[in-house]
Design a protein around this motif. Sequence first.
Motif, mmCIF file in Angstrom:
data_model
loop_
_atom_site.group_PDB
_atom_site.id
_atom_site.type_symbol
_atom_site.label_atom_id
_atom_site.label_comp_id
_atom_site.label_asym_id
_atom_site.label_seq_id
_atom_site.Cartn_x
_atom_site.Cartn_y
_atom_site.Cartn_z
ATOM 1 N N GLY A 49 0.803 -1.198 0.000
ATOM 2 C CA GLY A 49 0.000 0.000 0.000
ATOM 3 C C GLY A 49 0.841 1.254 0.000
ATOM 4 N N LEU A 50 1.878 1.298 0.843
ATOM 5 C CA LEU A 50 2.765 2.459 0.880
ATOM 6 C C LEU A 50 3.529 2.612 -0.420
ATOM 7 C CD1 LEU A 50 4.121 2.246 4.535
ATOM 8 C CD2 LEU A 50 2.247 3.620 3.652
ATOM 9 N N ALA A 51 3.926 1.483 -1.037
ATOM 10 C CA ALA A 51 4.605 1.563 -2.334
ATOM 11 C C ALA A 51 3.685 2.175 -3.383
ATOM 12 C CB ALA A 51 5.055 0.169 -2.768
ATOM 13 N N GLY A 52 2.405 1.814 -3.338
ATOM 14 C CA GLY A 52 1.453 2.420 -4.267
ATOM 15 C C GLY A 52 1.281 3.907 -4.025
ATOM 16 N N LEU A 53 1.297 4.322 -2.737
ATOM 17 C CA LEU A 53 1.184 5.750 -2.440
ATOM 18 C C LEU A 53 2.378 6.524 -2.976
ATOM 19 C CD1 LEU A 53 -0.164 5.736 1.226
ATOM 20 C CD2 LEU A 53 -1.434 6.091 -0.889
ATOM 21 N N ARG A 54 3.563 5.953 -2.866
ATOM 22 C CA ARG A 54 4.754 6.634 -3.383
ATOM 23 C C ARG A 54 4.637 6.827 -4.896
ATOM 24 N NH1 ARG A 54 7.239 3.469 0.812
ATOM 25 N NH2 ARG A 54 8.254 4.855 2.318
ATOM 26 N N GLU A 55 4.078 5.842 -5.589
ATOM 27 C CA GLU A 55 3.880 5.988 -7.034
ATOM 28 C C GLU A 55 2.900 7.123 -7.337
ATOM 29 O OE1 GLU A 55 4.462 1.235 -7.984
ATOM 30 O OE2 GLU A 55 2.791 2.348 -8.841
ATOM 31 N N ARG A 56 1.824 7.204 -6.560
ATOM 32 C CA ARG A 56 0.839 8.261 -6.785
ATOM 33 C C ARG A 56 1.452 9.640 -6.510
ATOM 34 N NH1 ARG A 56 -4.323 6.414 -7.248
ATOM 35 N NH2 ARG A 56 -4.732 4.258 -6.602
ATOM 36 N N LEU A 57 2.230 9.744 -5.442
ATOM 37 C CA LEU A 57 2.818 11.032 -5.095
ATOM 38 C C LEU A 57 3.889 11.446 -6.092
ATOM 39 C CD1 LEU A 57 3.041 10.632 -1.219
ATOM 40 C CD2 LEU A 57 1.549 12.193 -2.493
ATOM 41 N N ARG A 58 4.605 10.470 -6.659
ATOM 42 C CA ARG A 58 5.611 10.819 -7.663
ATOM 43 C C ARG A 58 4.970 11.486 -8.879
ATOM 44 N NH1 ARG A 58 8.643 6.085 -6.205
ATOM 45 N NH2 ARG A 58 7.425 4.821 -7.656
ATOM 46 N N ALA A 59 3.729 11.135 -9.157
ATOM 47 C CA ALA A 59 3.035 11.738 -10.302
ATOM 48 C C ALA A 59 2.821 13.232 -10.110
ATOM 49 C CB ALA A 59 1.697 11.037 -10.545
ATOM 50 N N VAL A 60 2.806 13.712 -8.852
ATOM 51 C CA VAL A 60 2.651 15.143 -8.571
ATOM 52 C C VAL A 60 3.906 15.690 -7.911
ATOM 53 C CG1 VAL A 60 0.136 15.123 -8.451
ATOM 54 C CG2 VAL A 60 1.458 14.534 -6.425
ATOM 55 N N ASP A 61 5.053 15.027 -8.148
ATOM 56 C CA ASP A 61 6.351 15.445 -7.613
ATOM 57 C C ASP A 61 6.386 15.429 -6.095
ATOM 58 O OD1 ASP A 61 7.293 15.870 -10.206
ATOM 59 O OD2 ASP A 61 6.512 17.917 -10.237
ATOM 60 N N GLY A 62 5.580 14.567 -5.495
ATOM 61 C CA GLY A 62 5.541 14.491 -4.042
ATOM 62 C C GLY A 62 6.410 13.377 -3.500
ATOM 63 N N THR A 63 6.565 13.364 -2.178
ATOM 64 C CA THR A 63 7.356 12.346 -1.494
ATOM 65 C C THR A 63 6.560 11.794 -0.328
ATOM 66 O OG1 THR A 63 8.426 13.987 -0.051
ATOM 67 C CG2 THR A 63 9.546 13.443 -2.131
ATOM 68 N N LEU A 64 6.960 10.615 0.131
ATOM 69 C CA LEU A 64 6.292 9.959 1.249
ATOM 70 C C LEU A 64 7.329 9.393 2.187
ATOM 71 C CD1 LEU A 64 3.507 8.984 2.416
ATOM 72 C CD2 LEU A 64 4.004 6.801 1.288
ATOM 73 N N GLU A 65 7.135 9.659 3.479
ATOM 74 C CA GLU A 65 7.984 9.085 4.519
ATOM 75 C C GLU A 65 7.089 8.344 5.492
ATOM 76 O OE1 GLU A 65 11.088 12.899 4.450
ATOM 77 O OE2 GLU A 65 10.136 12.231 6.329
ATOM 78 N N ALA A 66 7.479 7.148 5.854
ATOM 79 C CA ALA A 66 6.681 6.348 6.775
ATOM 80 C C ALA A 66 7.614 5.547 7.659
ATOM 81 C CB ALA A 66 5.742 5.406 6.010
ATOM 82 N N GLY A 67 7.346 5.581 8.983
ATOM 83 C CA GLY A 67 8.194 4.835 9.902
ATOM 84 C C GLY A 67 7.930 5.234 11.335
ATOM 85 N N PRO A 68 8.608 4.566 12.269
ATOM 86 C CA PRO A 68 8.445 4.890 13.694
ATOM 87 C C PRO A 68 8.857 6.328 13.977
ATOM 88 C CG PRO A 68 9.578 2.790 13.388
ATOM 89 C CD PRO A 68 9.520 3.444 12.052
#
Length: 427
Positions: free
Chosen positions: A365-384
């Motif tokens: 799911g997080l990998a899919g979100l990173r793909e979606r955000l890359r389409a709008v030049d966005g980034t995703l960070e997830a972790g403790p």
Amino acid sequence: MSGPGKWWRRKSTPAKVETYTRWSFHSFAAAEVTVFALPVLGQVPLPYALWLCLLTCVHAAFGAVVASRALDWTRGRRAQPLPLMSAYGATSALFAGLVLWLADQDLGGEDTATALGTVTAGLLFFGVGMITLGVRSRRRVLGLVLGFSAGVGLLALALGAGMAALVAALAALFGTGFFAMTSVFSVWLLNAVYELDEARETRARLAVAEERLRFGRDLHDVIGRNLAVVALKSELAVQLARRGREEAVEQMLEVQRIAVESQREVRDVVRGYREADLGVELLGAQGVLKAAGIDCEVTGDAAGLPGEVQSALGWVVREATTNVLRHGDAARCSVVLEMSEGTVVLMVENDGAETAVAGSGGGSGLAGLRERLRAVDGTLEAGPAGKGTFRVVARVPVAGEPVAQESLAEDAPAGAAPVAAERGAAA
């Protein structure tokens, strides 16, 4: 001409290039006969002229067969015709040596010697050119050209040509080199056209595979959270029903509503029309988490953001909410949406992450979100983000006014029941 026209139009582009290449080399055989064999009949005394004409015709036909087999090997349709190529090379050398020997016999005047020299050059030029069609190594092609050229020079020197032997060797070098280069380039061009066609087909298959992955990801994002809510409410309804509580009916009605909504969303995904709305997703996340007994505070307003940014961040909210429900044992969750230096920042943070399966941030799911955000030049960070805390932060650059910092309505959407209170009652 309609028949040949249809036959040509039915061919693919690579097939057209292959047909053109084949017939080009087949026409070389006709050119060899026309340019080198026929003029001999008027320049060399009989019966030598007839024998030379026949010899050149045989050599031309042999070369056409070698070219056809070599091109078949180039396209992977048969084994490399090494015996045939060797026989053709030996025949070319033998015929060229025989013609040179005849030129040394003083059969006529200067015109006869010139005609015999021209036939020798033709035999060597076409001979080397056809053989190189079946040779893949450039070094071997160079060795073949140099070998034939040196052989011509040595043979001419042995026949007493003197300095003319050097001229003959250089002429053979340039002539055979030109035909060899033509053959090598033709094979390279033919293979390049086929590889480009295969690359286009591969790109089409990759596009289909990517669309399948996108479709599967969308289905996961659409029904993942809803199924988690259905499972939760079904479990609660079972507990209430065992105790004879009337609230079990309300919970099952809510399950029915969510199932119908999931069907609609799946249909929208199939049609490709579904776009996540950030405002709706923020309200929905707050209502669903509250219904699950998780204290949820949402801060920020999505108004004014571009549609593609809202859609990408809406999927982040949906996936993060699903992970909070499915993983760990959260009691609190906060969702913050704010603008910082031309960048929209969405942060979802929850506690109870000690046993969270998704704590590593490596889920699909997080990998899919990173793909979606890359389409709008966005980034995703997830972790403790500390002891027992898990944080998801999405950043998308956007030009616009800062997002207002205000808490959304604490009330859940219509139909979202406060499951925490009912859990206490059921206990």
